[in-house]
Design an enzyme around this catalytic site. Structure first.
Site, PDB file in Angstrom:
ATOM      1  N   GLY A 210       0.832  -1.208   0.000  1.00 32.70           N
ATOM      2  CA  GLY A 210       0.000   0.000   0.000  1.00 32.70           C
ATOM      3  C   GLY A 210       0.860   1.249   0.000  1.00 32.70           C
TER       4      GLY A 210
ATOM      5  CD  GLU B  23      -6.752  13.645  14.714  1.00 33.57           C
ATOM      6  OE1 GLU B  23      -5.780  12.898  14.963  1.00 33.57           O
ATOM      7  OE2 GLU B  23      -7.371  13.584  13.633  1.00 33.57           O
TER       8      GLU B  23
ATOM      9  CG  ASN C 223       0.001   0.569  -4.563  1.00 31.75           C
ATOM     10  OD1 ASN C 223      -0.160   0.999  -3.433  1.00 31.75           O
ATOM     11  ND2 ASN C 223      -0.878   0.750  -5.531  1.00 31.75           N
ATOM     12  NE  ARG C 224      -6.047  -2.827  -4.735  1.00 24.61           N
ATOM     13  CZ  ARG C 224      -7.127  -2.189  -5.159  1.00 24.61           C
ATOM     14  NH1 ARG C 224      -7.928  -2.741  -6.019  1.00 24.61           N
ATOM     15  NH2 ARG C 224      -7.419  -0.978  -4.700  1.00 24.61           N
TER      16      ARG C 224
ATOM     17  CG  HIS D 159     -38.232   1.772  35.717  1.00 26.88           C
ATOM     18  ND1 HIS D 159     -38.203   0.589  35.024  1.00 26.88           N
ATOM     19  CD2 HIS D 159     -38.804   2.676  34.869  1.00 26.88           C
ATOM     20  CE1 HIS D 159     -38.719   0.766  33.809  1.00 26.88           C
ATOM     21  NE2 HIS D 159     -39.102   2.024  33.700  1.00 26.88           N
TER      22      HIS D 159
ATOM     23  CG  HIS E 208      -4.302   9.808  18.742  1.00 23.04           C
ATOM     24  ND1 HIS E 208      -4.681  10.243  17.475  1.00 23.04           N
ATOM     25  CD2 HIS E 208      -3.199  10.525  19.056  1.00 23.04           C
ATOM     26  CE1 HIS E 208      -3.854  11.179  17.061  1.00 23.04           C
ATOM     27  NE2 HIS E 208      -2.935  11.369  18.000  1.00 23.04           N
ATOM     28  CG  ASN E 209      -7.657   9.191  15.055  1.00 24.15           C
ATOM     29  OD1 ASN E 209      -6.517   9.193  15.500  1.00 24.15           O
ATOM     30  ND2 ASN E 209      -7.913   8.987  13.792  1.00 24.15           N
TER      31      ASN E 209
ATOM     32  CB  VAL F 269      -0.113  10.035   1.490  1.00 24.20           C
ATOM     33  CG1 VAL F 269       0.742  11.072   2.179  1.00 24.20           C
ATOM     34  CG2 VAL F 269      -0.740  10.610   0.243  1.00 24.20           C
TER      35      VAL F 269
ATOM     36  CE  LYS G  63      -9.256   9.690   5.248  1.00 22.56           C
ATOM     37  NZ  LYS G  63      -8.213  10.367   6.065  1.00 22.56           N
TER      38      LYS G  63
ATOM     39  NE  ARG H 269     -14.127  16.442  12.613  1.00 21.23           N
ATOM     40  CZ  ARG H 269     -12.961  15.916  12.290  1.00 21.23           C
ATOM     41  NH1 ARG H 269     -12.857  15.102  11.253  1.00 21.23           N
ATOM     42  NH2 ARG H 269     -11.879  16.170  13.001  1.00 21.23           N
TER      43      ARG H 269
ATOM     44  CB  SER I  20      -0.939   9.118  15.464  1.00 21.89           C
ATOM     45  OG  SER I  20      -1.350  10.474  15.386  1.00 21.89           O
TER      46      SER I  20
ATOM     47  CE  LYS J 180      -3.759   7.203  14.692  1.00 24.13           C
ATOM     48  NZ  LYS J 180      -4.808   7.678  13.849  1.00 24.13           N
TER      49      LYS J 180
ATOM     50  N   GLY K 275       0.097  11.729  10.616  1.00 21.74           N
ATOM     51  CA  GLY K 275      -0.128  12.147   9.246  1.00 21.74           C
ATOM     52  C   GLY K 275       1.066  11.793   8.370  1.00 21.74           C
TER      53      GLY K 275
HETATM   54  C1  6PG Z   1      -3.342  10.741  12.764  1.00 21.89           C
HETATM   55  C2  6PG Z   1      -4.648  11.194  12.177  1.00 21.89           C
HETATM   56  C3  6PG Z   1      -4.978  10.348  10.986  1.00 21.89           C
HETATM   57  C4  6PG Z   1      -5.973  10.984  10.052  1.00 21.89           C
HETATM   58  C5  6PG Z   1      -7.358  10.870  10.528  1.00 21.89           C
HETATM   59  C6  6PG Z   1      -8.236  11.965  10.037  1.00 21.89           C
HETATM   60  O1  6PG Z   1      -3.358  10.382  13.924  1.00 21.89           O
HETATM   61  O2  6PG Z   1      -2.352  10.778  12.047  1.00 21.89           O
HETATM   62  O3  6PG Z   1      -5.681  11.077  13.107  1.00 21.89           O
HETATM   63  O4  6PG Z   1      -5.336   9.083  11.457  1.00 21.89           O
HETATM   64  O5  6PG Z   1      -5.647  12.288   9.764  1.00 21.89           O
HETATM   65  O6  6PG Z   1      -7.835   9.637  10.042  1.00 21.89           O
HETATM   66  O7  6PG Z   1      -9.484  11.606  10.393  1.00 21.89           O
HETATM   67  P1  6PG Z   1     -10.768  12.264   9.812  1.00 21.89           P
HETATM   68  O8  6PG Z   1     -10.713  12.128   8.318  1.00 21.89           O
HETATM   69  O9  6PG Z   1     -11.848  11.443  10.415  1.00 21.89           O
HETATM   70  O10 6PG Z   1     -10.731  13.680  10.261  1.00 21.89           O
END
Ligand code: 6PG
Length: 472
Positions: free
Chosen positions: A10, A191, A33-34, A454, A187-188, A13, A262, A289, A130, A184, A132
């Site tokens: 894969g 985030e 990569n496919r 109840h 974490h998100n 990026v 996502k 969102r 994590s 993770k 990016g």
């Molecule tokens: C990280 C980010 C990474 C990505 C997210 C964005 O830790 O590097 O969280 O996983 O940028 O998937 O998520 P959304 O598209 O849901 O904002």
């Protein structure tokens, strides 16, 4: 040829950057990569590192290129693509080869995959990465789940490519099966909450105090030198400084107000709810969102309710900026506390024995939520008696006692002016409720008993009781 140290499938990026990072640390990487064109363009861009890659045209080629026992990183789209990849690899690999899913998987999927592979193999690690694209290339934060034995085999490579916090690699083994992917996910979720809170504070400065994006960018730059020091504050300052090359306007002024997602933030909210953990800041951020996506509806509703224009937030000065800084600090801490509370509940539920100190430690660099305050959290967890909710850990109590009044002032001002602050408000609501020895949940109990018999507990004696209202 069987001399590559590791395989990577894969070359999007994240995958391409991770492959370059691994090669940079002296390892030979078999890449696949496919779509073969992607492999070709990756090789063209590999520059001086090209010698460290073995470009492969098929999965059998990839497997043959790696020295057994083979670690193979899969960096493919979360969901079905991972299952398809495992199915395609299974007949080609040996029982002691290790498949490493480094994407943002739902931890339930990871557990299912671990169960399905069973003891017959291959082995499986669910790894959260994590940071990016930049993090993948220069040092991400790496959250690992699976067996300790599999971890031990790939530890040297993962530690080498991880971000460093004062020389300490931000990579750790966190627990069995889905532990890495769950951490993770949390974490998100944090985030999402942090990003939404920053956007709300920006909104107050922009729409409530009429500051320009550039001015606000400078404020964020200054904040990044203080208590709010963090990656998200840093990049917000940079984003606000940027102009659109086509129009010359601040970039933020020409970006449509519809946020993508996502799904990892939503997973956090769902999992927290399933565990009975109130992660209100994360829920608010996910909902914000979703509300942002309702652009047309919002435009129509703005017409309908236009009569109630807010008047702005009043006087602006040094004290305003200080209050906003403290309010954001308090709210961010509350979001971390909610995330860690979800980790604690999931650890109990899944028998993971999550190492909270290590989680805070590896979030201090490389990842998106890295911040100066994570060092404080890490130190709090060095004390074994630290409670599962950080809000009552001594170091946090001290900071929040100082910062919470500003959160009240800022949220109150925004609410009075009719400005949306859903995540800041959620943080404050959680805090005020959490520090209430007696909430009004007794009234809910009375209502439940009234309409559904109840029952309720009493404050003055044990047992199950009903009110004097008879059948509802
Ligand atoms: C990280 C980010 C990474 C990505 C997210 C964005 O830790 O590097 O969280 O996983 O940028 O998937 O998520 P959304 O598209 O849901 O904002």
């Amino acid at each position: 040829m069987t001399d590559a140290d590791i395989g990577l499938i894969g070359l999007g990026v994240m995958g391409a950057n991770l492959a370059l990072n691994i090669a940079d640390k002296g390892h030979t990487v078999a890449v696949y990569n496919r779509t073969p064109e992607k492999t070709d363009s990756f090789m063209q861009q590999a520059g001086s590192l090209a010698d460290r890659f073995v470009p492969c045209r098929s999965l059998p080629d990839l497997v043959a290129a790696i020295r057994p026992p083979r670690p193979i990183i899969m960096m493919v789209k979360a969901g079905e693509a991972v299952d398809e990849q495992i199915d395609a690899l299974k007949p080609l690999v040996a029982a002691d080869d290790i498949l490493i899913d480094a994407g943002n998987a739902n931890f339930h999927d990871t557990r299912r995959r671990v169960d399905a592979l069973g003891t017959a193999g291959p082995r499986f690690l669910g790894v959260g990465v994590s940071g990016g694209a930049e993090g993948a290339r220069n040092g991400p934060s790496i959250m690992i789940g699976g067996t300790r034995e599999s971890y031990a085999r790939v530890e040297p490579i993962l530690s080498a490519i991880a971000a460093r916090y004062e020389d300490d690699p931000c990579s750790a083994y966190l627990g069995s099966d889905g532990a890495g992917h769950f951490v993770k996910t949390i974490h998100n979720g944090i985030e999402y909450a942090n990003m939404q809170m920053i956007a709300e504070i920006f909104g107050l400065l922009r729409n409530g105090y009429g500051r320009s994006p550039k001015d606000i960018g400078h404020i964020f730059d200054r904040w990044n030198g203080g208590m709010l020091k963090s990656y998200l504050i840093e990049i917000t300052g940079k984003v606000l400084a940027a102009d659109d090359p086509d129009t010359g306007q601040p970039v933020v002024d020409i970006i449509l107000d519809r946020a993508g997602q996502k799904g990892t933030g939503r997973w956090t909210a769902i999992e927290a709810q399933a565990l009975g953990v109130p992660a209100t800041t994360i829920e608010a951020a996910v909902s914000a969102r979703a509300l942002s996506a309702l652009k047309q509806e919002r435009v129509a509703a703005a017409e309908i309710y236009d009569a109630r224009h807010f008047d702005g937030l009043g006087d602006y000065g040094v004290e305003t900026v200080k209050a906003l800084e403290k309010a954001l600090h308090a709210a961010t801490i509350i979001a971390y506390a909610q995330g860690f509370a979800a980790l604690s509940a999931a650890s109990d539920e899944n028998g993971w024995d999550l190492p909270y100190r290590d989680i805070a430690r590896i979030w201090r660099a490389g990842c998106i939520i890295r911040s100066a305050f994570l060092d404080v959290i890490m130190r709090a967890y060095e004390d074994a008696s630290t409670p599962s909710n950080l809000l009552v850990a001594p170091a946090v109590v001290e900071t929040l006692t100082e910062a919470a009044p500003a959160l009240r002032t800022v949220v109150a001002g925004a609410v009075a002016a009719g400005m949306p602050v859903p995540a800041l408000g959620a943080a404050l609501g959680y805090f005020e409720t959490y520090r209430s020895a007696r909430t009004t949940a007794y009234l809910l109990q009375a209502q439940r008993d009234y309409f559904g018999e109840h029952g309720f507990e009493r404050t003055d004696r044990p047992g199950d009781f009903h009110g004097p209202w008879g059948p509802g």
